[in-house]
Design a protein around this motif. Structure first.
Motif, PDB file in Angstrom:
ATOM      1  N   PHE A  66       3.063  -5.303 -57.383  1.00  0.00           N
ATOM      2  CA  PHE A  66       4.122  -6.239 -57.029  1.00  0.00           C
ATOM      3  C   PHE A  66       4.600  -7.002 -58.271  1.00  0.00           C
ATOM      4  O   PHE A  66       5.790  -7.306 -58.414  1.00  0.00           O
ATOM      5  CB  PHE A  66       3.612  -7.206 -55.959  1.00  0.00           C
ATOM      6  CG  PHE A  66       4.695  -7.957 -55.234  1.00  0.00           C
ATOM      7  CD1 PHE A  66       5.923  -7.363 -54.956  1.00  0.00           C
ATOM      8  CD2 PHE A  66       4.485  -9.271 -54.830  1.00  0.00           C
ATOM      9  CE1 PHE A  66       6.911  -8.062 -54.280  1.00  0.00           C
ATOM     10  CE2 PHE A  66       5.478  -9.978 -54.165  1.00  0.00           C
ATOM     11  CZ  PHE A  66       6.692  -9.367 -53.885  1.00  0.00           C
ATOM     12  N   ALA A  67       3.694  -7.274 -59.199  1.00  0.00           N
ATOM     13  CA  ALA A  67       4.073  -7.915 -60.467  1.00  0.00           C
ATOM     14  C   ALA A  67       5.040  -7.034 -61.245  1.00  0.00           C
ATOM     15  O   ALA A  67       6.046  -7.517 -61.781  1.00  0.00           O
ATOM     16  CB  ALA A  67       2.828  -8.199 -61.304  1.00  0.00           C
ATOM     17  N   LEU A  68       4.757  -5.737 -61.300  1.00  0.00           N
ATOM     18  CA  LEU A  68       5.646  -4.825 -62.027  1.00  0.00           C
ATOM     19  C   LEU A  68       7.023  -4.777 -61.386  1.00  0.00           C
ATOM     20  O   LEU A  68       8.040  -4.674 -62.086  1.00  0.00           O
ATOM     21  CB  LEU A  68       5.039  -3.419 -62.072  1.00  0.00           C
ATOM     22  CG  LEU A  68       3.758  -3.249 -62.893  1.00  0.00           C
ATOM     23  CD1 LEU A  68       3.369  -1.773 -62.966  1.00  0.00           C
ATOM     24  CD2 LEU A  68       3.919  -3.815 -64.304  1.00  0.00           C
ATOM     25  N   MET A  69       7.086  -4.831 -60.059  1.00  0.00           N
ATOM     26  CA  MET A  69       8.384  -4.789 -59.388  1.00  0.00           C
ATOM     27  C   MET A  69       9.177  -6.048 -59.690  1.00  0.00           C
ATOM     28  O   MET A  69      10.391  -6.000 -59.909  1.00  0.00           O
ATOM     29  CB  MET A  69       8.191  -4.597 -57.893  1.00  0.00           C
ATOM     30  CG  MET A  69       7.494  -3.270 -57.570  1.00  0.00           C
ATOM     31  SD  MET A  69       7.669  -2.729 -55.873  1.00  0.00           S
ATOM     32  CE  MET A  69       9.326  -2.051 -55.917  1.00  0.00           C
ATOM     33  N   HIS A  70       8.517  -7.211 -59.739  1.00  0.00           N
ATOM     34  CA  HIS A  70       9.204  -8.439 -60.145  1.00  0.00           C
ATOM     35  C   HIS A  70       9.664  -8.339 -61.600  1.00  0.00           C
ATOM     36  O   HIS A  70      10.776  -8.768 -61.936  1.00  0.00           O
ATOM     37  CB  HIS A  70       8.262  -9.643 -59.985  1.00  0.00           C
ATOM     38  CG  HIS A  70       8.290 -10.257 -58.621  1.00  0.00           C
ATOM     39  ND1 HIS A  70       9.427 -10.796 -58.066  1.00  0.00           N
ATOM     40  CD2 HIS A  70       7.305 -10.423 -57.688  1.00  0.00           C
ATOM     41  CE1 HIS A  70       9.165 -11.273 -56.869  1.00  0.00           C
ATOM     42  NE2 HIS A  70       7.875 -11.051 -56.607  1.00  0.00           N
ATOM     43  N   TYR A  71       8.819  -7.805 -62.451  1.00  0.00           N
ATOM     44  CA  TYR A  71       9.149  -7.722 -63.878  1.00  0.00           C
ATOM     45  C   TYR A  71      10.345  -6.801 -64.115  1.00  0.00           C
ATOM     46  O   TYR A  71      11.213  -7.079 -64.947  1.00  0.00           O
ATOM     47  CB  TYR A  71       7.925  -7.223 -64.657  1.00  0.00           C
ATOM     48  CG  TYR A  71       8.171  -7.016 -66.128  1.00  0.00           C
ATOM     49  CD1 TYR A  71       8.388  -8.101 -66.973  1.00  0.00           C
ATOM     50  CD2 TYR A  71       8.198  -5.737 -66.670  1.00  0.00           C
ATOM     51  CE1 TYR A  71       8.627  -7.918 -68.316  1.00  0.00           C
ATOM     52  CE2 TYR A  71       8.429  -5.537 -68.015  1.00  0.00           C
ATOM     53  CZ  TYR A  71       8.642  -6.630 -68.834  1.00  0.00           C
ATOM     54  OH  TYR A  71       8.883  -6.434 -70.165  1.00  0.00           O
ATOM     55  N   ARG A  72      10.401  -5.696 -63.358  1.00  0.00           N
ATOM     56  CA  ARG A  72      11.465  -4.708 -63.547  1.00  0.00           C
ATOM     57  C   ARG A  72      12.668  -4.957 -62.649  1.00  0.00           C
ATOM     58  O   ARG A  72      13.691  -4.286 -62.794  1.00  0.00           O
ATOM     59  CB  ARG A  72      10.908  -3.308 -63.297  1.00  0.00           C
ATOM     60  CG  ARG A  72       9.862  -2.895 -64.333  1.00  0.00           C
ATOM     61  CD  ARG A  72       9.081  -1.686 -63.895  1.00  0.00           C
ATOM     62  NE  ARG A  72       8.078  -1.316 -64.909  1.00  0.00           N
ATOM     63  CZ  ARG A  72       7.061  -0.509 -64.681  1.00  0.00           C
ATOM     64  NH1 ARG A  72       6.886   0.038 -63.471  1.00  0.00           N
ATOM     65  NH2 ARG A  72       6.196  -0.231 -65.651  1.00  0.00           N
ATOM     66  N   GLY A  73      12.537  -5.878 -61.709  1.00  0.00           N
ATOM     67  CA  GLY A  73      13.644  -6.148 -60.797  1.00  0.00           C
ATOM     68  C   GLY A  73      13.913  -5.001 -59.853  1.00  0.00           C
ATOM     69  O   GLY A  73      15.070  -4.708 -59.528  1.00  0.00           O
ATOM     70  N   LEU A  74      12.859  -4.363 -59.365  1.00  0.00           N
ATOM     71  CA  LEU A  74      12.993  -3.223 -58.459  1.00  0.00           C
ATOM     72  C   LEU A  74      12.556  -3.642 -57.061  1.00  0.00           C
ATOM     73  O   LEU A  74      11.401  -4.000 -56.834  1.00  0.00           O
ATOM     74  CB  LEU A  74      12.124  -2.043 -58.937  1.00  0.00           C
ATOM     75  CG  LEU A  74      12.460  -1.478 -60.313  1.00  0.00           C
ATOM     76  CD1 LEU A  74      11.450  -0.409 -60.705  1.00  0.00           C
ATOM     77  CD2 LEU A  74      13.869  -0.908 -60.331  1.00  0.00           C
ATOM     78  N   GLY A  75      13.496  -3.594 -56.125  1.00  0.00           N
ATOM     79  CA  GLY A  75      13.180  -3.947 -54.743  1.00  0.00           C
ATOM     80  C   GLY A  75      13.128  -5.434 -54.482  1.00  0.00           C
ATOM     81  O   GLY A  75      13.135  -5.863 -53.322  1.00  0.00           O
ATOM     82  N   VAL A  76      13.045  -6.208 -55.544  1.00  0.00           N
ATOM     83  CA  VAL A  76      13.061  -7.674 -55.465  1.00  0.00           C
ATOM     84  C   VAL A  76      13.844  -8.189 -56.663  1.00  0.00           C
ATOM     85  O   VAL A  76      13.997  -7.477 -57.658  1.00  0.00           O
ATOM     86  CB  VAL A  76      11.626  -8.261 -55.489  1.00  0.00           C
ATOM     87  CG1 VAL A  76      10.876  -7.949 -54.207  1.00  0.00           C
ATOM     88  CG2 VAL A  76      10.859  -7.767 -56.704  1.00  0.00           C
ATOM     89  N   PRO A  77      14.352  -9.429 -56.590  1.00  0.00           N
ATOM     90  CA  PRO A  77      15.037  -9.973 -57.777  1.00  0.00           C
ATOM     91  C   PRO A  77      14.067 -10.054 -58.956  1.00  0.00           C
ATOM     92  O   PRO A  77      12.877 -10.324 -58.780  1.00  0.00           O
ATOM     93  CB  PRO A  77      15.463 -11.376 -57.315  1.00  0.00           C
ATOM     94  CG  PRO A  77      15.493 -11.299 -55.825  1.00  0.00           C
ATOM     95  CD  PRO A  77      14.410 -10.348 -55.440  1.00  0.00           C
TER      96      PRO A  77
END
Length: 464
Positions: A66-77
């Motif tokens: 989930f940290a990586l998705m936040h960092y990359r802006g994938l699926g979440v802002p």
């Protein structure tokens, strides 16, 4: 839930509903597993939903993902603050991928303060758990002395631990250490073996290194065909150095039918990525009109791009352009400045030309004494035009104390290097010397010949 059933459910019910069902009826590990499955298929919104749910149960790999998705802006802002919080939480709980990621962020100065020292701390935590990428990156720090004392032996040890796990980047770095003899006894067989292991995994840098091996015939018998094969594989992955070297092969017809137009295309691909030597080589083709329509302005633009990166041949050629007004407006000051940069790097032709401008006062206040110093530097590199110029100064006492013996010695050396005018002047000067002085001059010449040697390099120099 099996992957085939999940695929059917996704098609029939929609990904959001599937994610909701997984959340309701499965455990956090299953939520994380399905989230990873969705992420791999680029269903980022649904994946983020599941990672968020699983991370609330403090499942460490879910927090990391989930940290990586936040960092990359994938699926979440994109939210670096949230990403860092989750990463640190997972890293503090001993999750090696999170520790490694924090090390990377510190090493590259992304999101957090740049600090090789902090990078080393986090890399070590992950490396000691056997995380191969962290072991390799810790090796890089030891090799370069970044954040830790420089220690090639420790670098080799960490590269080896990662290489033994099959990590291609570590195999490549270990090969380079064997190749150079850093931190380990030089062993070309081991270097070649490690390059090959990584190259066969598709690692572009290792493929390029193997290309260089066969191109130069350094670690193995020279084989242009094999060099081409490895360069091509790396070039297809966009590696600029491999694209540039493919250009060299096609330009010279090494292992392949000569095709300068194709060479220019490869140079262009690499030059577009900012590779200085490719920019220079492409500029050279535009200057000559080989493989491309001649375009002197384009040539000088490319030379400038490479020169700004410190590429000495480009600095020299750009200076020549300014001196002669070729492809740019004539400008002695610019010529002096670019010759100066190349001269400081030890390029003999530029040292000679810089001296010429100082001697004649073009682009700079005349300073014959400083000119003599630069002629001396180039002369010491077997540059016969500078040897002749230096002899002229000793003959006339211009910028240096007048000394016919020194003049004779430098004319002698220039003549040995193939300068016919110097041979004529050597005989003229000999007539100005007493027998004793001539003997001394010959001894001085013999000393110069022994110290500097004689050759006849290409003389890329301005003529007076």
């Amino acid at each position: 839930m099996g992957k085939s059933r999940l695929s059917q459910a996704a098609a029939v019910l929609g990904l959001s509903l599937v994610a909701g069902l997984v959340t309701l009826y499965t455990s956090p590990p299953a939520q994380s597993y399905v989230g990873s499955w969705l992420y791999e298929r680029k269903y980022y919104g649904a994946a983020a939903f599941l990672f968020r749910k699983a991370s609330r149960s403090w499942l460490v790999n879910a927090r990391y993902n989930f940290a990586l998705m936040h960092y990359r802006g994938l699926g979440v802002p994109r939210d670096n603050f949230a990403a860092l919080g989750l990463l640190r939480s997972a890293a503090d709980d001993g999750y090696a991928p999170a520790q490694h990621m924090l090390g990377l962020l510190h090493a590259e100065g992304r999101v957090v303060t740049h600090s090789y020292e902090r990078a080393a701390v986090w890399y070590r935590k992950a490396a000691e758990q056997g995380f191969a990428e962290a072991q390799s990156d810790l090796g890089v720090l030891y090799e370069n002395g970044w954040g830790v004392p420089g220690d090639p032996e420790s670098a080799v040890a960490w590269y080896r631990r990662a290489a033994d796990q099959g990590l291609a980047s570590a195999q490549t770095n270990l090969g380079a250490m064997y190749d150079s003899g850093q931190g380990v006894d030089r062993d070309y067989a081991q270097a070649l073996a490690n390059y090959r292991k990584a190259a066969e995994q598709g690692f572009a840098i290792a493929q390029y290194n193997l290309g260089v091996v066969y191109h130069e015939g350094r670690l193995a018998a020279q084989d242009y065909q094999r060099a081409l094969e490895w360069y091509r594989l790396a070039a297809e992955q966009g590696l600029a150095a491999a694209q540039s070297n493919l250009g060299v092969m096609y330009q010279n017809g090494w292992g392949v039918e000569q095709d300068i137009g194709l060479a220019a295309a490869f140079y262009q691909a690499a030059a577009g990525q900012g590779l200085a030597r490719a920019q220079f080589n492409l500029g050279f083709l535009y200057e000559r009109g080989e493989g491309v329509v001649r375009d002197l302005e384009r040539a000088m633009t490319l030379y400038r791009q490479a020169a700004a990166q410190g590429y000495v041949l480009a600095q020299h050629n750009l200076a020549m352009g300014y001196f002669g007004g070729t492809g740019v407006l004539q400008d002695d000051q610019q010529a002096f400045d670019w010759f100066g940069l190349a001269a400081e790097q030890g390029f003999a032709s530029s040292q000679h030309n810089l001296a010429y401008l100082l001697e004649t006062g073009r682009g700079v206040d005349q300073n014959v004494q400083l000119a003599a110093e630069w002629y001396q530097k180039a002369a010491a590199q077997k540059f016969h035009l500078s040897q002749t110029k230096l002899a002229n100064l000793y003959l006339t006492g211009n910028g240096v104390p007048q000394d016919y013996r020194q003049a004779y010695a430098w004319y002698f050396l220039a003549a040995e290097n193939g300068n016919a005018d110097a041979a004529v002047w050597r005989e003229k000067v000999s007539n100005l010397l007493t027998s004793e002085e001539l003997q001394q001059a010959r001894e001085m010449a013999a000393g110069l010949l022994q110290r500097i040697g004689a050759t006849n390099p290409n003389q890329l120099a301005l003529r007076s």
